[in-house]
Write a protein that holds these residues in place. Structure first.
Motif, mmCIF file in Angstrom:
data_model
loop_
_atom_site.group_PDB
_atom_site.id
_atom_site.type_symbol
_atom_site.label_atom_id
_atom_site.label_comp_id
_atom_site.label_asym_id
_atom_site.label_seq_id
_atom_site.Cartn_x
_atom_site.Cartn_y
_atom_site.Cartn_z
ATOM 1 N N VAL A 194 0.871 -1.170 0.000
ATOM 2 C CA VAL A 194 0.000 0.000 0.000
ATOM 3 C C VAL A 194 0.912 1.224 0.000
ATOM 4 C CG1 VAL A 194 -1.850 1.220 1.195
ATOM 5 C CG2 VAL A 194 -1.710 -1.283 1.323
ATOM 6 N N CYS B 253 1.449 5.584 -1.029
ATOM 7 C CA CYS B 253 0.780 6.855 -1.288
ATOM 8 C C CYS B 253 1.167 7.474 -2.622
ATOM 9 C CB CYS B 253 1.071 7.842 -0.153
ATOM 10 S SG CYS B 253 2.777 8.481 -0.135
ATOM 11 N N CYS C 121 6.729 3.018 1.902
ATOM 12 C CA CYS C 121 5.934 4.258 1.935
ATOM 13 C C CYS C 121 5.820 4.817 3.353
ATOM 14 C CB CYS C 121 4.544 3.979 1.370
ATOM 15 S SG CYS C 121 3.413 5.383 1.474
ATOM 16 N N SER D 88 1.595 5.039 4.483
ATOM 17 C CA SER D 88 0.589 3.970 4.392
ATOM 18 C C SER D 88 0.497 3.104 5.643
ATOM 19 C CB SER D 88 0.899 3.072 3.186
ATOM 20 O OG SER D 88 2.144 2.422 3.346
ATOM 21 N N ASN D 89 1.370 3.353 6.619
ATOM 22 C CA ASN D 89 1.367 2.509 7.815
ATOM 23 C C ASN D 89 1.532 3.343 9.079
ATOM 24 O OD1 ASN D 89 1.596 0.557 9.763
ATOM 25 N ND2 ASN D 89 3.436 -0.385 8.953
ATOM 26 N N TYR E 240 -4.601 -3.166 7.220
ATOM 27 C CA TYR E 240 -5.532 -3.170 6.092
ATOM 28 C C TYR E 240 -6.191 -4.537 5.941
ATOM 29 C CZ TYR E 240 -3.177 1.136 4.719
ATOM 30 O OH TYR E 240 -2.656 2.402 4.694
ATOM 31 N N TYR F 69 -5.354 4.851 -2.023
ATOM 32 C CA TYR F 69 -4.347 5.408 -2.940
ATOM 33 C C TYR F 69 -4.510 4.816 -4.346
ATOM 34 C CZ TYR F 69 -2.192 6.538 1.580
ATOM 35 O OH TYR F 69 -1.949 6.982 2.862
#
Length: 377
Positions: free
Chosen positions: A88, A90, A104, A107-108, A126, A138
């Protein structure tokens, strides 16, 4: 909707859970057409990854049809058929802008690494894609539209297996004429072997202990196989047959390899993050100045790690989570040109409702299972 959820150690079930909803303006919802079980999902259900809540929806290899889009989504539209990369990301932080999407910064919220679908709160919390529907955040960064001429079977593994195996070979700096040892003949290892064949390396040696997986590896032209259970010291044996060690070793095993009694005890007490058997084989089977690329997932810190062996012989160590988004476009082109067939590793196709059985045969290496694809609809 129906989804495969975590119900405790080595226990997954198919349950009714709430349908996902658009939460942010750049979200989409996809109707899942194909999803798969990954070897790293087994790390979750074996309790090797912390902070996995009960009833968490599993899975990070997913594709489907776009059903809903947020108001800011411009990359895809309703009705598009897309694959969803497992990280995941951004798309606009320092790491995404430098093609390191798996790290990223945005994302976490729970950890230092980037987010991953269906992979515990440690990796962002997620929900995963082993379900009828999936929320994809995203959506202007991750999902990639798949041409209609490609079947789901040809496209699904763009989510993880193909970029991870390709990146492993690429990041290791494999060159024409190299001797390469591949540790582990699961989906990643087998896929990496095929990328190595396209590189025209001099020699490929595949190592595993599961006979049917070794048989599959041996079906690729020119690939040598070694069953590590048939040798007292597999690392020394590999060093001997390679006349001093391999140029490159791809560790496609990770922490789920064969564990000694001591390692089992340490792992149970959370003093170690699983097996390091592949690392120990690598420490003896790599040549001086060679490269070891750890593609398999590792967990916490490790005791008795052979760091001095690597240091004294100028060995390069590389590792990590694949930044899948950076590799998918070029791999997709290779598949479209017919230069790589990713489908031969599929041994089982089951409905999502058979998810518990699917995990049992994949985890137990039953019925010669290499890769399971699940169909929710």
């Amino acid at each position: 909707m129906k989804a495969i959820v975590y119900d405790g150690i080595k226990n997954v079930n198919v349950k009714d859970v709430a349908d996902p909803k658009i939460e942010k303006n750049d979200d989409i919802i996809i109707k899942v057409t194909s999803t798969a079980i990954c070897g790293s999902d087994l790390h979750l259900i074996h309790g090797m990854i912390p902070n996995l809540r009960k009833n968490s929806v599993l899975g990070h290899e997913t594709m489907g049809i776009v059903e809903e889009i947020g108001s800011d989504v411009i990359k895809v539209k309703k009705g598009d058929r897309v694959i969803v990369p497992f990280p995941v990301a951004c798309g606009h932080c320092f790491y995404c802008e430098h093609d390191l999407y798996s790290q990223c910064d945005n994302s976490n919220p729970y950890g230092e690494c980037g987010g991953i679908f269906g992979y515990s709160d440690t990796f962002g919390g997620y929900d995963g894609g082993q379900a009828e529907y999936l929320r994809v955040p995203y959506a202007n960064v991750g999902p990639i539209v798949i041409p209609e001429e490609l079947s789901d079977d040809h496209a699904l593994f763009l989510t993880d297996v193909l970029p991870t195996s390709y990146w492993g070979v690429d990041n290791a700096g494999v060159k024409k004429g190299d001797t390469v040892i591949v540790l582990g003949c699961g989906p990643i290892g087998l896929s990496a072997i095929k990328w190595l064949m396209l590189k025209n390396v001099k020699r490929i040696i595949a190592v595993d202990r599961v006979d049917y997986r070794l048989k599959h590896a041996a079906s690729y032209k020119g690939v040598e196989i070694v069953n590590f259970e048939k040798h007292e010291d597999t690392g020394e044996y590999l060093k001997e047959i390679t006349h001093g060690g391999a140029d490159v070793i791809l560790d496609c095993v990770g922490m789920d390899g064969a564990m000694s009694k001591f390692e089992k005890f340490e792992t149970l007490l959370k003093l170690q993050g699983g097996s390091k058997s592949a690392i120990e084989i690598s420490s003896r089977a790599i040549r001086k100045g060679g490269t070891i690329m750890m593609v398999g997932v590792y967990g916490a810190r490790y005791n008795l790690y052979p760091l001095g062996d690597f240091f004294s012989r100028n060995v390069t160590l590389k590792m990590g989570q694949c930044p899948a988004q950076a590799y998918i476009p070029q791999i997709l082109d290779i598949i479209k040109r017919g230069e790589y067939n990713p489908t031969d590793i599929i041994t089982h196709k089951l409905s999502l409702s058979e998810g518990k059985h699917a995990y049992e045969i994949f985890d137990g290496k039953l019925d010669e299972c290499i890769k399971v694809v699940l169909k929710p609809h």
